[in-house]
Design an enzyme around this catalytic site. Structure first.
Site, PDB file in Angstrom:
ATOM      1  N   GLY A 135       0.788  -1.227   0.000  1.00 20.35           N
ATOM      2  CA  GLY A 135       0.000   0.000   0.000  1.00 20.35           C
ATOM      3  C   GLY A 135       0.816   1.270   0.000  1.00 20.35           C
ATOM      4  O   GLY A 135       0.307   2.330   0.347  1.00 20.35           O
ATOM      5  N   LYS A 148      -0.001   2.488  -4.493  1.00 25.24           N
ATOM      6  CA  LYS A 148      -0.507   3.813  -4.854  1.00 25.24           C
ATOM      7  C   LYS A 148      -0.190   4.148  -6.316  1.00 25.24           C
ATOM      8  O   LYS A 148      -0.908   4.912  -6.945  1.00 25.24           O
ATOM      9  CB  LYS A 148       0.131   4.872  -3.959  1.00 25.24           C
ATOM     10  CG  LYS A 148      -0.383   4.884  -2.527  1.00 25.24           C
ATOM     11  CD  LYS A 148      -1.653   5.708  -2.432  1.00 25.24           C
ATOM     12  CE  LYS A 148      -2.115   5.996  -1.031  1.00 25.24           C
ATOM     13  NZ  LYS A 148      -2.384   4.857  -0.166  1.00 25.24           N
ATOM     14  N   ASP A 174      -5.149  10.097   1.854  1.00 23.96           N
ATOM     15  CA  ASP A 174      -4.294  11.021   1.087  1.00 23.96           C
ATOM     16  C   ASP A 174      -5.013  11.645  -0.105  1.00 23.96           C
ATOM     17  O   ASP A 174      -4.528  11.587  -1.249  1.00 23.96           O
ATOM     18  CB  ASP A 174      -3.007  10.297   0.635  1.00 23.96           C
ATOM     19  CG  ASP A 174      -2.183   9.833   1.821  1.00 23.96           C
ATOM     20  OD1 ASP A 174      -2.635  10.018   2.970  1.00 23.96           O
ATOM     21  OD2 ASP A 174      -1.093   9.286   1.611  1.00 23.96           O
ATOM     22  N   TYR A 207      -7.119   8.789   9.060  1.00 26.03           N
ATOM     23  CA  TYR A 207      -6.882   7.377   9.386  1.00 26.03           C
ATOM     24  C   TYR A 207      -5.915   7.198  10.552  1.00 26.03           C
ATOM     25  O   TYR A 207      -5.408   6.110  10.789  1.00 26.03           O
ATOM     26  CB  TYR A 207      -6.389   6.593   8.154  1.00 26.03           C
ATOM     27  CG  TYR A 207      -5.238   7.254   7.439  1.00 26.03           C
ATOM     28  CD1 TYR A 207      -3.932   7.087   7.877  1.00 26.03           C
ATOM     29  CD2 TYR A 207      -5.467   8.044   6.321  1.00 26.03           C
ATOM     30  CE1 TYR A 207      -2.887   7.691   7.224  1.00 26.03           C
ATOM     31  CE2 TYR A 207      -4.416   8.667   5.658  1.00 26.03           C
ATOM     32  CZ  TYR A 207      -3.136   8.482   6.120  1.00 26.03           C
ATOM     33  OH  TYR A 207      -2.092   9.101   5.473  1.00 26.03           O
ATOM     34  N   ASN A 209       2.276   1.138   9.437  1.00 26.23           N
ATOM     35  CA  ASN A 209       3.311   1.743   8.587  1.00 26.23           C
ATOM     36  C   ASN A 209       4.692   1.710   9.233  1.00 26.23           C
ATOM     37  O   ASN A 209       5.595   2.422   8.790  1.00 26.23           O
ATOM     38  CB  ASN A 209       2.949   3.212   8.299  1.00 26.23           C
ATOM     39  CG  ASN A 209       1.825   3.329   7.281  1.00 26.23           C
ATOM     40  OD1 ASN A 209       1.759   2.550   6.329  1.00 26.23           O
ATOM     41  ND2 ASN A 209       0.947   4.299   7.470  1.00 26.23           N
ATOM     42  N   ASP A 243       8.541   4.714   2.323  1.00 23.88           N
ATOM     43  CA  ASP A 243       8.318   5.539   1.124  1.00 23.88           C
ATOM     44  C   ASP A 243       8.413   7.036   1.399  1.00 23.88           C
ATOM     45  O   ASP A 243       8.626   7.822   0.489  1.00 23.88           O
ATOM     46  CB  ASP A 243       6.974   5.191   0.456  1.00 23.88           C
ATOM     47  CG  ASP A 243       5.796   5.268   1.405  1.00 23.88           C
ATOM     48  OD1 ASP A 243       5.969   5.629   2.578  1.00 23.88           O
ATOM     49  OD2 ASP A 243       4.662   4.976   0.945  1.00 23.88           O
ATOM     50  N   ASN A 251       2.243  -2.566   6.042  1.00 20.71           N
ATOM     51  CA  ASN A 251       2.532  -1.867   4.780  1.00 20.71           C
ATOM     52  C   ASN A 251       4.035  -1.591   4.831  1.00 20.71           C
ATOM     53  O   ASN A 251       4.462  -0.653   5.485  1.00 20.71           O
ATOM     54  CB  ASN A 251       1.735  -0.556   4.733  1.00 20.71           C
ATOM     55  CG  ASN A 251       2.053   0.257   3.481  1.00 20.71           C
ATOM     56  OD1 ASN A 251       2.203  -0.291   2.396  1.00 20.71           O
ATOM     57  ND2 ASN A 251       2.162   1.579   3.632  1.00 20.71           N
TER      58      ASN A 251
HETATM   59  C1  GDL Z   1       0.339   7.046   4.165  1.00 24.07           C
HETATM   60  C2  GDL Z   1      -0.345   6.245   3.131  1.00 24.07           C
HETATM   61  C3  GDL Z   1       0.464   5.052   2.686  1.00 24.07           C
HETATM   62  C4  GDL Z   1       1.967   5.288   2.830  1.00 24.07           C
HETATM   63  C5  GDL Z   1       2.216   5.568   4.276  1.00 24.07           C
HETATM   64  C6  GDL Z   1       3.685   5.756   4.660  1.00 24.07           C
HETATM   65  C7  GDL Z   1      -1.889   5.234   4.766  1.00 24.07           C
HETATM   66  C8  GDL Z   1      -3.303   4.886   5.103  1.00 24.07           C
HETATM   67  N1  GDL Z   1      -1.687   5.843   3.584  1.00 24.07           N
HETATM   68  O1  GDL Z   1      -0.136   8.050   4.562  1.00 24.07           O
HETATM   69  O2  GDL Z   1       0.116   4.749   1.370  1.00 24.07           O
HETATM   70  O3  GDL Z   1       2.691   4.177   2.410  1.00 24.07           O
HETATM   71  O4  GDL Z   1       1.553   6.730   4.659  1.00 24.07           O
HETATM   72  O5  GDL Z   1       4.258   6.839   3.979  1.00 24.07           O
HETATM   73  O6  GDL Z   1      -1.017   4.989   5.550  1.00 24.07           O
END
Ligand code: GDL
Length: 465
Positions: free
Chosen positions: A15, A46, A123, A170, A231, A236, A264
């Site tokens: 994700g 994404k 986002d 979120y 996360n 990323d 993620n």
């Molecule tokens: C985010 C993004 C996700 C991203 C992560 C870390 C969520 C729900 N959405 O905001 O795609 O990988 O932060 O940068 O976490």
């Protein structure tokens, strides 16, 4: 199905932003998920453009064939495949045709065998188009209308499928900051059917700690326990880093307080063995979970897969050093943290040349140099290239700091330190580095509050003698 009847979901959520994993990598991952005890893989990169920016477009036959292959592989390995769609960048919630387009797109996926569908609202701009604002009055009502429109269709076509929403707010920090964030979560929670799950990343986007107590109010607002979108290992947002440290800071009571748990992880597929193995260990026994023990086991399992050119495995100490250098968002590994403490102390008060801390830094710089040499022999070239930039930089910086500490011990703090291999202005430069140098960080790592400057045109206050 009510929340308490639904099986707990757990697995890997692709994700993140950036280069999505390759098809062969996903195929390699799926059978291993089952071995770790997970039940799900969520496809949510994404930057699959047809998942987000151009969500209305159908997949081409070749793309659809690959997705079908993934879905089939999941089924063969006893793993649920979840497909995420993210229409929130530009959808007009009030236009009926938009829901039709969403259903048509998701139908293509259902035709490929997909059962679990995730609707992502993370986002995205916090604003509604004028028609939607007039019709729904709020973001939550607009999103719930879209979600329930899609889910009504899914309940008909795939009654055994799971349906999950990722809200726009979120995490707690977002809900607190948005002003009406908690009202948004309440309104969404009231309107989503009881068979729908909702993602939550904890107090922050990347949460240092998550436990049952921290979920109490969000569970009440949503009328259900959230599914954790973790996360912790995502990199990323700072591509100069990788996270190879163990899952940490997740309370023993968190599993029971959540409806599912997904990692993620790091964008480079090859560096996620520890992220996958340690979350699995946590979920298997949350009360007995000890990060360091889980890390040791994960590294042993990983090492068995890490061969060098010539057949030899990467050494245990070498893999440990690599892990220590690329640990978790808030710290390096414990041994590297101890070295950093020594370095800080030495910078405050240079030791004499025989100080054992200097010798430790010399050895460390040498070990990091050697580590990079050894990594270049990895047969898994993808792993080497994923690690390269980070280890290259660790090597360069540890060498220069070791030399600098030594120089200060020998020459005193006033002497000039020159290095012929470091052309001034070529290291640590570039746009991002230059901007970072302009933004001072305080001791807590936050951007330091601006010093109060007198309004333009006012003379600085004179000091009272
Ligand atoms: C985010 C993004 C996700 C991203 C992560 C870390 C969520 C729900 N959405 O905001 O795609 O990988 O932060 O940068 O976490």
């Amino acid at each position: 199905m009510s929340e308490s009847d639904r099986p707990y979901l757990s697995g890997v959520l692709e994700g993140f932003y950036g280069r999505p994993w390759r098809h062969d990598q996903r195929l390699e991952l799926l059978p291993r998920l089952r071995d770790w005890g997970y039940d799900s893989y969520h496809y949510a990169p994404k930057d699959d453009i047809k998942l987000r920016a151009r969500w209305r477009e159908r997949y081409e036959p070749s793309e659809a064939a690959q997705l079908r292959e993934l879905v089939d592989a999941c089924r063969a390995h006893g793993i649920r495949f979840g497909y995420a769609i993210a229409p929130g960048l530009d959808i007009r919630y009030a236009a009926g045709v938009e829901l039709e387009r969403l259903v048509a797109k998701v139908d293509q996926l259902l035709d490929l065998g997909v059962r679990d569908v995730i609707l992502l609202f993370d986002d995205i701009p916090h604003a509604l188009d004028a028609d939607s604002a007039e019709r729904f009055g709020s973001f939550a009502v607009a999103q719930a209308h879209l979600a329930e429109g899609l889910f009504a269709h899914l309940r008909e076509r795939v009654p055994d499928g799971r349906r999950i929403v990722c809200p726009t707010d979120y995490c707690r920090a977002m809900a607190d900051a948005a002003g009406d964030g908690w009202a948004y979560l309440h309104a969404l929670g009231e309107r989503l059917g009881p068979d729908v799950d909702v993602f939550w990343t904890g107090d922050e986007i990347v949460s240092e700690r998550i436990d049952a107590a921290s979920l109490a109010d969000v569970s009440a607002a949503l009328h259900r326990r959230p599914v954790i979108w973790d996360n912790l290992h995502a990199n990323d947002y700072d591509l100069r880093r990788l996270y190879l440290g163990p899952l940490s800071g997740r309370g023993a009571d968190l599993r029971a307080a959540s409806a599912g748990f997904f990692t993620n992880p790091n964008t480079p597929f090859e560096v996620n063995e520890v992220a996958f193995a340690t979350l699995a260990a946590y979920l298997a026994d949350p009360a007995g979970y000890v990060p360091e023990t889980a890390l040791e086991a994960a590294l042993e399992a990983w090492r068995a897969r890490l061969t060098l050119d010539g057949g030899e495995a990467l050494g245990r100490d070498e893999l440990r050093l690599l892990t220590e250098l690329c640990y978790l968002p808030w710290s390096s590994g414990p041994a590297v943290e101890a070295l950093l403490r020594d370095a800080r102390a030495l910078l405050g008060a240079p030791g004499d040349p025989g100080d054992p801390r200097l010798a430790r830094w010399r050895d460390f710089a040498h070990d990091v140099e050697r580590l990079l040499e050894r990594l270049t022999e990895l047969t898994d070239r993808g792993l080497l290239y994923a690690l390269y930039a980070v280890i290259w930089e660790a090597r360069a910086e540890s060498r220069v700091l070791a030399d600098y500490l030594e120089h200060r011990a020998r020459a005193g703090s006033g002497a000039r330190f020159g290095r012929p291999d470091r052309l001034p202005n070529t290291y640590r430069r570039g746009f991002a580095a230059d901007v970072q140098a302009l933004l001072p960080l305080d001791d807590g790592g936050a951007i330091a509050a601006p010093a109060t400057t007198p309004p333009a045109g006012t003379a600085p206050m004179e000091e009272v003698p």
